[in-house]
Design a protein around this motif. Structure first.
Motif, PDB file in Angstrom:
ATOM      1  N   ASP A 250     -12.143  27.589  29.164  1.00  0.00           N
ATOM      2  CA  ASP A 250     -11.973  26.952  27.857  1.00  0.00           C
ATOM      3  C   ASP A 250     -12.920  25.766  27.685  1.00  0.00           C
ATOM      4  OD1 ASP A 250     -10.801  25.135  29.559  1.00  0.00           O
ATOM      5  OD2 ASP A 250      -8.802  25.222  28.648  1.00  0.00           O
TER       6      ASP A 250
ATOM      7  N   PHE B 231     -18.138  37.571  20.774  1.00  0.00           N
ATOM      8  CA  PHE B 231     -16.741  37.467  21.220  1.00  0.00           C
ATOM      9  C   PHE B 231     -15.833  36.817  20.171  1.00  0.00           C
ATOM     10  CE2 PHE B 231     -19.335  37.726  25.006  1.00  0.00           C
ATOM     11  CZ  PHE B 231     -18.638  38.614  25.815  1.00  0.00           C
TER      12      PHE B 231
ATOM     13  N   LEU C 198     -13.064  26.931  22.581  1.00  0.00           N
ATOM     14  CA  LEU C 198     -14.002  26.720  23.695  1.00  0.00           C
ATOM     15  C   LEU C 198     -14.840  25.471  23.428  1.00  0.00           C
ATOM     16  CD1 LEU C 198     -15.456  27.822  26.289  1.00  0.00           C
ATOM     17  CD2 LEU C 198     -17.012  29.039  24.734  1.00  0.00           C
TER      18      LEU C 198
ATOM     19  N   HIS D 294     -21.828  36.268  28.537  1.00  0.00           N
ATOM     20  CA  HIS D 294     -21.188  37.576  28.721  1.00  0.00           C
ATOM     21  C   HIS D 294     -20.458  37.648  30.056  1.00  0.00           C
ATOM     22  CE1 HIS D 294     -22.368  40.226  25.331  1.00  0.00           C
ATOM     23  NE2 HIS D 294     -23.293  39.304  25.147  1.00  0.00           N
TER      24      HIS D 294
ATOM     25  N   ALA E  62     -21.003  33.548  22.314  1.00  0.00           N
ATOM     26  CA  ALA E  62     -19.558  33.323  22.220  1.00  0.00           C
ATOM     27  C   ALA E  62     -19.053  33.580  20.805  1.00  0.00           C
ATOM     28  CB  ALA E  62     -19.231  31.896  22.653  1.00  0.00           C
TER      29      ALA E  62
ATOM     30  N   ILE F 257     -15.372  33.850  19.281  1.00  0.00           N
ATOM     31  CA  ILE F 257     -14.708  32.650  19.799  1.00  0.00           C
ATOM     32  C   ILE F 257     -15.086  31.455  18.937  1.00  0.00           C
ATOM     33  CG2 ILE F 257     -14.644  31.030  21.747  1.00  0.00           C
ATOM     34  CD1 ILE F 257     -14.956  33.412  23.599  1.00  0.00           C
TER      35      ILE F 257
ATOM     36  N   GLN G 216      -9.545  35.782  32.872  1.00  0.00           N
ATOM     37  CA  GLN G 216      -9.177  34.447  32.409  1.00  0.00           C
ATOM     38  C   GLN G 216     -10.454  33.712  32.008  1.00  0.00           C
ATOM     39  OE1 GLN G 216      -7.415  31.498  35.179  1.00  0.00           O
ATOM     40  NE2 GLN G 216      -5.782  31.266  33.657  1.00  0.00           N
ATOM     41  N   ARG G 217     -10.658  33.594  30.714  1.00  0.00           N
ATOM     42  CA  ARG G 217     -11.866  32.949  30.220  1.00  0.00           C
ATOM     43  C   ARG G 217     -11.802  31.436  30.431  1.00  0.00           C
ATOM     44  NH1 ARG G 217     -12.163  35.590  24.160  1.00  0.00           N
ATOM     45  NH2 ARG G 217     -13.092  37.627  24.719  1.00  0.00           N
TER      46      ARG G 217
ATOM     47  N   LEU H 260     -19.155  35.141  31.814  1.00  0.00           N
ATOM     48  CA  LEU H 260     -17.991  34.257  31.849  1.00  0.00           C
ATOM     49  C   LEU H 260     -16.904  34.689  30.874  1.00  0.00           C
ATOM     50  CD1 LEU H 260     -19.698  30.736  32.122  1.00  0.00           C
ATOM     51  CD2 LEU H 260     -18.303  31.857  33.870  1.00  0.00           C
ATOM     52  N   LEU H 261     -17.306  35.183  29.710  1.00  0.00           N
ATOM     53  CA  LEU H 261     -16.323  35.468  28.664  1.00  0.00           C
ATOM     54  C   LEU H 261     -15.717  36.863  28.757  1.00  0.00           C
ATOM     55  CD1 LEU H 261     -18.138  33.711  25.682  1.00  0.00           C
ATOM     56  CD2 LEU H 261     -16.361  32.797  27.199  1.00  0.00           C
ATOM     57  N   THR H 262     -16.190  37.673  29.710  1.00  0.00           N
ATOM     58  CA  THR H 262     -15.554  38.967  29.962  1.00  0.00           C
ATOM     59  C   THR H 262     -14.595  38.901  31.144  1.00  0.00           C
ATOM     60  OG1 THR H 262     -17.506  39.613  31.262  1.00  0.00           O
ATOM     61  CG2 THR H 262     -17.405  40.360  28.969  1.00  0.00           C
ATOM     62  N   ARG H 263     -14.397  37.724  31.698  1.00  0.00           N
ATOM     63  CA  ARG H 263     -13.422  37.549  32.776  1.00  0.00           C
ATOM     64  C   ARG H 263     -11.999  37.696  32.226  1.00  0.00           C
ATOM     65  NH1 ARG H 263     -14.515  34.576  37.514  1.00  0.00           N
ATOM     66  NH2 ARG H 263     -16.758  34.376  37.927  1.00  0.00           N
TER      67      ARG H 263
END
Length: 335
Positions: A242, A263, A271, A232, A259, A265, A239-240, A234-237
């Protein structure tokens, strides 16, 4: 209530019509005794239900055969696998394992270890980077031989067994670069053990050599839930990342579930993820996680062989660094 009665060697001697020393020789490999006498002793022992008192025999030689396994996170898949391998190999070597669980911080660890020392434990194997270094010193002060697994205690005497975590982390960066990844992250816990820190520093150093930066996120205990929390973060930044290197497989499983389900993903299309430990769950179809296999059989063999060889001078204080194989699955593009 029935009372447990242990059959003595003297009773076996009387039944077999031999001396007490003949019974001892019959159960001592390589001892001088005729085949006929040995057969009579063995038959009498079987009829009476006699078993050799290895503890008493060992104490006469100032050895108990007891080896303490000092461990935290007993329930984690990797730790369970290592405990299983160690106990099996210790039993094969004629040793008795005594478990000391270090998950609590209320003095119970010191009491358990003191009890083991009172039972004259010959040696201890510390399986984790978490127990305080004072435990190492206590074991050495009481004359125990000591094996340290994935620890950085700088003391003379113990056998140190470590993985080349730094080198393994460099291979992760190479895999990510070949997959076309440019935004790298390292997901870990706040445990700060030597092995986790070596993976982190090795990953950052290898990424820097490729001209890439690394985002580092740490949270809580090294487990599944920590992986979800770090995902959560890292993936709400804006720029996520990869590509994410998770310090353990349990972290990676939590990270991947968050993820995908929170999200949406796609892994590995959007990712790439790599873990460490090669626990059973990493091969499940839900994860198919690319990871590094902990060489648990080799770790146990190094530890048990060293302990079985006794305290001969040239073996003491040895360091062993083992290699972790990269297990390619489907969580990295191009694997």
């Amino acid at each position: 209530m029935s009372q447990k009665v242990f059959v003595s060697a003297a009773e076996v001697a009387r039944k077999a019509g031999v001396s007490r020393s003949a019974v001892s020789r019959a159960f001592t490999p390589g001892a001088s005794i005729s085949g006929e006498t040995r057969q009579r002793v063995m038959q009498a022992a079987e009829e009476l239900g006699y078993h050799v008192n290895h503890l008493a025999r060992g104490l006469m030689r100032n050895e108990s055969g007891i080896v303490c396994l000092i461990v935290s996170d007993v329930a984690t898949p990797y730790r369970s696998a290592l405990l299983r391998e160690l106990t099996q190999q210790l039993q094969t070597a004629g040793k008795v394992a005594m478990l000391v669980n270090t998950d609590r911080s209320d003095g119970s660890v010191d009491r358990a270890l003191s009890q083991a020392i009172r039972y004259r434990a010959d040696a201890s194997i510390i399986l984790s980077g978490l127990p305080d270094k004072s435990i190492t010193q206590l074991c050495l002060r009481n004359g125990q031989r000591l094996v340290l697994i994935n620890r950085d205690d700088d003391q003379p005497g113990p056998l140190r067994i470590n993985l080349d975590d730094h080198e393994a982390a460099g291979r992760v960066v190479t895999a990510f670069v070949r997959a076309g990844c440019t935004r790298l992250a390292f997901a870990s816990s706040e445990a700060g053990t030597p092995s986790l820190m070596a993976r982190e520093t090795g990953f950052i150093a290898a990424a820097k050599a490729h001209g890439l930066d690394v985002i580092v996120e740490r949270y809580g205990w090294t487990g599944y839930e920590a992986g979800k929390v770090v995902a959560h973060r890292l993936l709400t930044r804006t720029q996520r990342p990869d590509a994410v290197f998770c310090a353990t497989d349990l972290l990676a499983c939590g990270f991947m579930d968050a993820a995908r389900h929170q999200f949406s993903i796609s892994i590995p299309e959007q990712l790439c993820v790599v873990g460490f430990d090669d626990i059973e769950q990493s091969s499940w179809s839900s994860y198919q996680l690319t990871t590094f296999a902990q060489p648990v059989a080799a770790i146990a063999q190094e530890a048990v062989t060293w302990l079985a060889n006794g305290s001969s001078g040239e073996l003491d204080g040895r360091s062993v660094k083992l290699h972790a194989d990269l297990i390619w699955r489907d969580s990295v593009r191009g694997g």
